[in-house]
Design an enzyme around this catalytic site. Structure first.
Site, PDB file in Angstrom:
ATOM      1  N   LYS A 198     -11.885  17.026  -8.486  1.00 56.14           N
ATOM      2  CA  LYS A 198     -11.088  16.315  -7.465  1.00 56.14           C
ATOM      3  C   LYS A 198     -10.403  17.629  -7.091  1.00 56.14           C
ATOM      4  O   LYS A 198      -9.863  19.010  -8.234  1.00 56.14           O
ATOM      5  CB  LYS A 198     -10.280  15.298  -7.320  1.00 56.14           C
ATOM      6  CG  LYS A 198      -9.324  15.201  -6.364  1.00 56.14           C
ATOM      7  CD  LYS A 198      -8.482  13.513  -6.488  1.00 56.14           C
ATOM      8  CE  LYS A 198      -8.083  13.485  -5.278  1.00 56.14           C
ATOM      9  NZ  LYS A 198      -6.717  12.108  -6.244  1.00 56.14           N
ATOM     10  N   GLU A 252     -12.496   5.493  -7.483  1.00 51.97           N
ATOM     11  CA  GLU A 252     -11.828   6.546  -6.983  1.00 51.97           C
ATOM     12  C   GLU A 252     -11.876   6.492  -9.218  1.00 51.97           C
ATOM     13  O   GLU A 252     -10.904   5.233  -8.876  1.00 51.97           O
ATOM     14  CB  GLU A 252     -10.960   7.421  -7.252  1.00 51.97           C
ATOM     15  CG  GLU A 252     -10.169   8.797  -7.389  1.00 51.97           C
ATOM     16  CD  GLU A 252      -8.935   9.233  -7.164  1.00 51.97           C
ATOM     17  OE1 GLU A 252      -8.650  10.097  -7.406  1.00 51.97           O
ATOM     18  OE2 GLU A 252      -8.844   8.632  -6.269  1.00 51.97           O
ATOM     19  N   CYS A 297     -10.342  10.728  -2.150  1.00 53.91           N
ATOM     20  CA  CYS A 297      -8.791   9.821  -1.641  1.00 53.91           C
ATOM     21  C   CYS A 297      -7.849  11.420  -1.007  1.00 53.91           C
ATOM     22  O   CYS A 297      -7.932  11.634   0.268  1.00 53.91           O
ATOM     23  CB  CYS A 297      -8.366   9.684  -2.755  1.00 53.91           C
ATOM     24  SG  CYS A 297      -6.864   8.724  -2.714  1.00 53.91           S
ATOM     25  N   SER A 317      17.245 -21.290  -6.164  1.00 53.52           N
ATOM     26  CA  SER A 317      18.549 -20.777  -6.551  1.00 53.52           C
ATOM     27  C   SER A 317      18.646 -22.475  -4.408  1.00 53.52           C
ATOM     28  O   SER A 317      19.770 -21.975  -4.675  1.00 53.52           O
ATOM     29  CB  SER A 317      18.705 -19.988  -6.814  1.00 53.52           C
ATOM     30  OG  SER A 317      18.794 -19.418  -4.942  1.00 53.52           O
TER      31      SER A 317
END
Length: 706
Positions: A114, A45, A175, A357
């Protein structure tokens, strides 16, 4: 008689607004597809401009440069004799659409806008685009002159149509349309479309890979047909990692699976499939055929081209395969590591700087860089020329070839243990051992002189000296003294990130890595502008529980025994004085809740969309065996009070890899106020009334027993 078709789909590592690079990757994918005999190539896309352009879609430049790239594609000899399906924004009658542009031999066949836009979570497509709402209708699109000169066409069809080639029929869905309740493939399939294509811009979320695969296999199980899915892959400029998984399916089976995570910028999948298999599969489903006889037909664009060859009797067809999924721990070891690689090479920095750490979170971040080094060495070993070129640029050595992940890690990762008088010997040793095992360039230093100097300035000006609680100080003094240590570490981290390589006679700067997990961010269990403030945070979207599973995987897969003691140690900030040389504060005591509880609150707040009252109601049932209604109420109130008091910290949260559906990232994903009435008077009163009712009922039941 030809009936076997070879089709191609791909996953491309596109980059927002990198028109030059995007064009080259598209051309390369078409070249590979043609070389493998494909006559149709589908891309991701909005691949021409890159999916993540966001507000750049408003700019006319984005439309102009997309048209220029399209012109370059039409003109290229690479795109001849193959139907190319590319994604780009198109303005039609002054309205912007997210489109597929399908072309063959310098002629545009169809522009397909789309029809259902993604607009939840990280997606904002309705902000920039308008959905095409005229089902099964097309209009004439007047081509800009720069394209007319090339294609010799004045207008082309624009809208909801399908392609009718000499041997089959092809339809697009884009999509989000696959995820809608009535996807276009349903009616297209009933109208005789045999090949469905889906161009996606879909990002990684832990444990979600199966959703796409299930939707595609279900679509072709119910309706028959070939389904191609293309997707972007990689970091295209922000917090998201697009996770590939390109695929080719037919009649409910998978025939080609693309990788979910990899350092390859271009990945092409092809399959050779027999159209007769679709026809015989469909002919048997009588309910489908009854529905097909009633369906409204699609406009068809006739294409004088065949996807099959005349003589294909001996052409072998692809065999179905089983889809292979990664475990969540494997997803963490690969996704954020690939995202780090893209960020490193595209930001043109020389490596990473990580405050280490000795705890699980910073160890997990170090392991992600080490995993990245593994993937880089593996890609180079497999002969990936782009990765080799990028790694040589990063280490500034044109003849360098990485072979050992530890050696590469020593070049690209600098770790630093910043001790204070409240640090324990154990955490210092754990940090040093892990650094030795992964090979990072490790520094140990003390921040005490800087902390004393800052507190000294305060004392000089005010004539007062703040003290820790264990020395008789108030809560405010105690917190301020912890915060000054935490913030000094951030200042030191940035100083060393800028000048560490300079001090070693090497060029370049380092990206500072943060390592606050999603649960701590949600609660605000971090100091604003401390080491959680960094350039990027690869674990900021991952829960403590998942991080521990990932660290366990690294310990076994990479043989890192130092991780065993890190996993066994209680999580601690080490900002308060030690009691007899031992750690006196732990994270879960500080927070007043466990990490497991935090994950539950996070999911209920964001995914289940609960406020304080609804969360209380849900947890009453979830925790009925372990907590009384009063205890549940107290826990919910404590969470919402702390969450709302600290929400302002989300506005400055370091950009983090998005991996979890309950991320509190304030920037795009989780939009909330950051000044709350943290007493929640109305909401908490509703909870209180409910508790009193339940307690009254319990009392009545007890009285009845007597």
């Amino acid at each position: 008689m030809g009936r076997k078709v070879t089709v191609a789909t791909c996953a491309l590592n596109q980059w927002a607004l990198d028109f030059e690079g995007n064009l080259q990757r598209i051309l390369k994918s078409i070249e590979i597809a043609k070389h493998r005999g494909a006559r149709y190539r589908l891309g991701p896309e909005l691949e021409i401009c890159g999916y993540g352009c966001w507000d750049h879609y408003y700019e006319s430049d984005t439309l102009l440069h997309s048209l220029q790239v399209l012109a370059a594609l039409l003109e290229s000899p690479v795109t001849q004799d193959i139907i190319c399906d590319v994604g780009m924004p198109v303005m039609h009658r002054n309205v912007r659409y997210n489109c597929r542009v399908i072309f063959l031999n310098r002629k545009i066949l169809l522009i397909r806008p789309k029809m259902a836009l993604a607009n939840e979570g990280n997606y904002r497509e309705l902000r920039w685009f308008t959905p095409w709402s005229r089902s099964r209708q097309t209009e004439e699109y007047f081509l800009p002159r720069m394209l007319q000169d090339l294609t010799k066409q004045e207008t082309v069809p624009f809208g909801d149509a399908v392609l009718s080639t000499r041997d089959t029929c092809i339809g697009s869905e884009v999509c989000e349309e696959l995820w809608t309740p009535h996807s276009p493939h349903v009616d297209m399939g009933l109208d005789g479309v045999e090949i469905f294509t889906n161009a996606s811009g879909s990002h990684h979320v832990l444990r979600k890979a199966h959703a796409r695969v299930d939707l595609v296999t279900m679509a072709t199980t119910k309706n028959g047909g070939i389904y191609l899915l293309a997707n972007q892959k990689g970091c295209d400029g922000d917090r998201l990692y697009y996770d590939g998984c390109a695929l080719i399916a037919m009649n409910g089976s998978i025939f080609a699976q693309g990788s979910q995570f990899s350092l390859d910028d271009v990945e092409v999948l092809t399959a050779t499939l027999d159209l007769e298999d679709i026809r015989s599969y469909r002919a048997e489903i009588s309910s489908r055929n009854l529905a097909a006889s009633r369906v409204s037909s699609y406009p068809r664009v006739k294409v004088d081209f065949a996807l099959s060859c005349h003589e294909d009797l001996l052409e072998p067809v692809s065999e179905p395969i089983e889809w292979k999924y990664h475990s969540p721990a494997e997803e963490i070891s690969l996704g954020p590591a690939c995202w780090l690689w893209d960020f490193l090479r595209r930001s043109r920095q020389a490596g990473f700087f990580l405050p280490l750490s000795g705890g699980v979170d910073s160890a997990a971040t170090a392991c992600l860089v080490y995993s990245m080094c593994h993937q880089v060495c593996e890609a180079v070993r497999r002969g990936n020329p782009e990765v080799l070129a990028d790694v040589r640029t990063i280490v500034n050595q044109p003849s360098y070839t990485p072979q050992d992940p530890r050696e590469l890690c020593g070049r690209v990762l600098t770790t630093c243990y910043m001790a204070s008088e409240n640090s324990s010997r154990e955490t210092c040793d754990r940090a040093r051992e892990l650094a030795q095992q992964i090979g990072s360039h490790h520094i140990g230093l003390s921040i005490d002189p800087a902390v004393k100097a800052l507190v000294g300035i305060f004392s000089l000006v005010t004539g007062t000296s703040p003290r820790f609680a264990v020395h008789g100080g108030s809560g405010r003094e105690n917190l301020a003294l912890q915060n000054v240590q935490a913030r000094v570490r951030m200042v030191v981290a940035y100083l060393f990130a800028q000048l560490s390589l300079w001090s070693r006679g090497a060029s370049g700067g380092l990206l500072v890595l943060g390592s606050a997990n999603v649960d701590e961010s949600l609660l605000g269990y971090l100091t604003k502008y401390d080491c959680s403030s960094a350039d990027i945070n690869p674990i900021g979207g991952i829960s403590k529980t998942d991080l521990r599973a990932f660290v366990q995987l690294c310990m076994e897969r990479f043989q890192l025994p130092a991780l065993q003691s890190i996993l066994a140690a209680p999580a601690t900030a080490e900002l308060e004085p030690l009691a007899h040389g031992r750690v006196s504060q732990t994270d879960e005591e500080d927070m007043g809740m466990t990490y497991a509880e935090l994950s539950i609150y996070g999911r209920l707040r964001k995914v289940a969309k609960t406020g304080p009252y609804s969360m209380f109601c849900k947890l009453l049932n979830m925790w009925k065996d372990t907590c009384s209604p009063r205890q549940v109420a107290d826990k919910v109130k404590r969470f919402f009070s702390k969450y709302s008091l600290n929400r302002h910290k989300m506005t400055t949260l370091t950009p983090a890899y998005h991996a979890e559906s309950y991320s509190p990232d304030d920037n795009r994903f989780d939009l909330r106020p950051f000044l709350y009435n943290s007493r929640w008077p109305w909401q908490f009163r509703c909870i209180e009334n409910q508790v009193l009712q339940l307690e009254g009922r319990q009392q009545q039941e007890l009285d009845g027993v007597d």
